[in-house]
Design a protein around this motif. Structure first.
Motif, PDB file in Angstrom:
ATOM      1  N   THR A  11      15.192  -0.893   7.346  1.00 26.91           N
ATOM      2  CA  THR A  11      14.164  -1.891   7.467  1.00 26.91           C
ATOM      3  C   THR A  11      13.337  -1.463   8.540  1.00 26.91           C
ATOM      4  O   THR A  11      12.150  -1.348   8.125  1.00 26.91           O
ATOM      5  CB  THR A  11      14.694  -3.355   7.637  1.00 26.91           C
ATOM      6  OG1 THR A  11      15.533  -3.643   6.740  1.00 26.91           O
ATOM      7  CG2 THR A  11      13.359  -4.270   7.438  1.00 26.91           C
ATOM      8  N   LEU A  15       9.211  -0.097   8.334  1.00 30.84           N
ATOM      9  CA  LEU A  15       8.195  -0.368   9.320  1.00 30.84           C
ATOM     10  C   LEU A  15       7.496   0.714  10.194  1.00 30.84           C
ATOM     11  O   LEU A  15       6.080   0.581  10.087  1.00 30.84           O
ATOM     12  CB  LEU A  15       8.748  -1.671  10.237  1.00 30.84           C
ATOM     13  CG  LEU A  15       7.898  -2.152  11.400  1.00 30.84           C
ATOM     14  CD1 LEU A  15       6.496  -2.738  10.806  1.00 30.84           C
ATOM     15  CD2 LEU A  15       8.319  -3.112  12.247  1.00 30.84           C
ATOM     16  N   ASP A  44      12.904   0.647   1.507  1.00 31.24           N
ATOM     17  CA  ASP A  44      12.829  -0.612   1.767  1.00 31.24           C
ATOM     18  C   ASP A  44      13.703  -0.822   0.249  1.00 31.24           C
ATOM     19  O   ASP A  44      14.466  -1.995   0.199  1.00 31.24           O
ATOM     20  CB  ASP A  44      11.465  -1.005   0.973  1.00 31.24           C
ATOM     21  CG  ASP A  44      11.324  -2.645   0.595  1.00 31.24           C
ATOM     22  OD1 ASP A  44      11.769  -3.438   1.168  1.00 31.24           O
ATOM     23  OD2 ASP A  44      10.914  -2.946  -0.713  1.00 31.24           O
ATOM     24  N   SER A  68       8.313  -6.384   7.792  1.00 32.22           N
ATOM     25  CA  SER A  68       8.006  -4.856   7.428  1.00 32.22           C
ATOM     26  C   SER A  68       7.401  -4.541   6.318  1.00 32.22           C
ATOM     27  O   SER A  68       6.351  -3.702   6.289  1.00 32.22           O
ATOM     28  CB  SER A  68       9.310  -4.164   7.539  1.00 32.22           C
ATOM     29  OG  SER A  68      10.133  -4.418   8.589  1.00 32.22           O
ATOM     30  N   ILE A  71       3.359  -5.022   6.626  1.00 32.35           N
ATOM     31  CA  ILE A  71       2.869  -3.908   7.125  1.00 32.35           C
ATOM     32  C   ILE A  71       2.752  -2.659   6.350  1.00 32.35           C
ATOM     33  O   ILE A  71       1.718  -1.921   6.198  1.00 32.35           O
ATOM     34  CB  ILE A  71       3.674  -3.570   8.561  1.00 32.35           C
ATOM     35  CG1 ILE A  71       3.756  -4.677   9.547  1.00 32.35           C
ATOM     36  CG2 ILE A  71       3.069  -2.379   9.399  1.00 32.35           C
ATOM     37  CD1 ILE A  71       2.317  -5.085   9.986  1.00 32.35           C
ATOM     38  N   SER A  72       3.916  -2.095   6.025  1.00 31.95           N
ATOM     39  CA  SER A  72       3.879  -1.031   5.250  1.00 31.95           C
ATOM     40  C   SER A  72       3.345  -1.029   3.886  1.00 31.95           C
ATOM     41  O   SER A  72       2.833   0.156   3.561  1.00 31.95           O
ATOM     42  CB  SER A  72       5.370  -0.331   4.864  1.00 31.95           C
ATOM     43  OG  SER A  72       6.048  -0.470   6.170  1.00 31.95           O
TER      44      SER A  72
END
Length: 243
Positions: A11, A15, A44, A68, A71-72
């Motif tokens: 994870t 991120l 992910d 995370s 953001i990603s």
């Protein structure tokens, strides 16, 4: 203790790649930026499977995954699209709004996922990794597609994330415990291939992601048509056929 931390490492890798994607985009390395989002999708998809294989699922891991993901797959793809296609638009306010709406809808999608009981085998609304993957890879077609089409696409994807459309859930597919050992090597191989062939890989991944997103859109249209037919049938039963 170390075993329980393994899924969280995937994870955090997700991120990290999201942050790296943003930095690469600001540096003008757009293909690599899109690739980082794609590889983040791989991580992910693995963290939950690894957690289930090792029997170390936790609420902490679930919340870390959502943080995370925003953001990603929310901020990073929106920034990539903005830097490539939107920053030169004369209507700056529109570009800002569309860029902000996408991660906002992604955050709503993740919050709903965390608090609502889902339907076995399905996601409610387009998953944010798929939406982010489409935006990141779609941005690479900026030489062939003009900004207005990108704006429409991002708004449509934003809507699909917060919609009630059902999407097939492939995350529940199991991962044998023995296969956990091989996952780091799979990730490394994927990264090497992606970095060596960034344009080809990104555009190849774009196709199945668009098909997945389009599936939900078709489902939504079909549902609206069925509802309209039911209303017409009810109207005919009450008032008779139209002349």
């Amino acid at each position: 203790m170390i075993t329980k931390s393994i899924p969280n490492l995937f994870t955090l890798g997700n991120l990290f790649l999201g942050m790296l994607a943003m930095m690469l985009a600001l540096d003008g390395r757009y293909s690599l930026a899109a690739i980082m989002v794609i590889v983040a999708m791989l991580l992910d998809g693995l963290d939950g499977r690894v957690a289930r294989a090792l029997n170390c699922q936790s609420e902490f891991g679930k919340q870390l995954d959502s943080l995370s993901d925003i953001i990603s797959f929310g901020i990073a793809p929106a920034l990539i699209m903005y830097v490539i296609s939107f920053h030169s638009l004369p209507q700056t306010g529109l570009a800002w709004a569309v860029t902000a709406i996408f991660p906002m809808c992604g955050a709503l999608r993740l919050a709903r996922f965390n608090v609502q009981k889902g339907i076995p085998g399905y996601f409610i609304g387009l998953p944010i990794p798929a939406a982010g993957g489409v935006v990141a890879t779609l941005s690479l077609f900026h030489k062939d597609i003009t900004a207005p089409y990108f704006i429409i696409s991002m708004l449509l994807l934003s809507y699909l994330m917060v919609s009630s459309v059902r999407y097939p859930n492939f995350k529940k597919l199991g991962l044998p415990k023995k296969a956990v050992i091989a996952t780091p090597f799979v990730v490394i191989l994927a990264v090497v291939i992606a970095v060596l062939f960034p344009d080809e890989t990104s555009k190849l991944i774009f196709v199945p992601l668009v098909i997945y997103a389009g599936y939900g859109l078709k489902q939504n249209i079909d549902r609206l048509l069925r509802r309209k037919r039911r209303e017409e049938d009810d109207s005919e039963r009450l008032f008779g056929p139209k002349r």
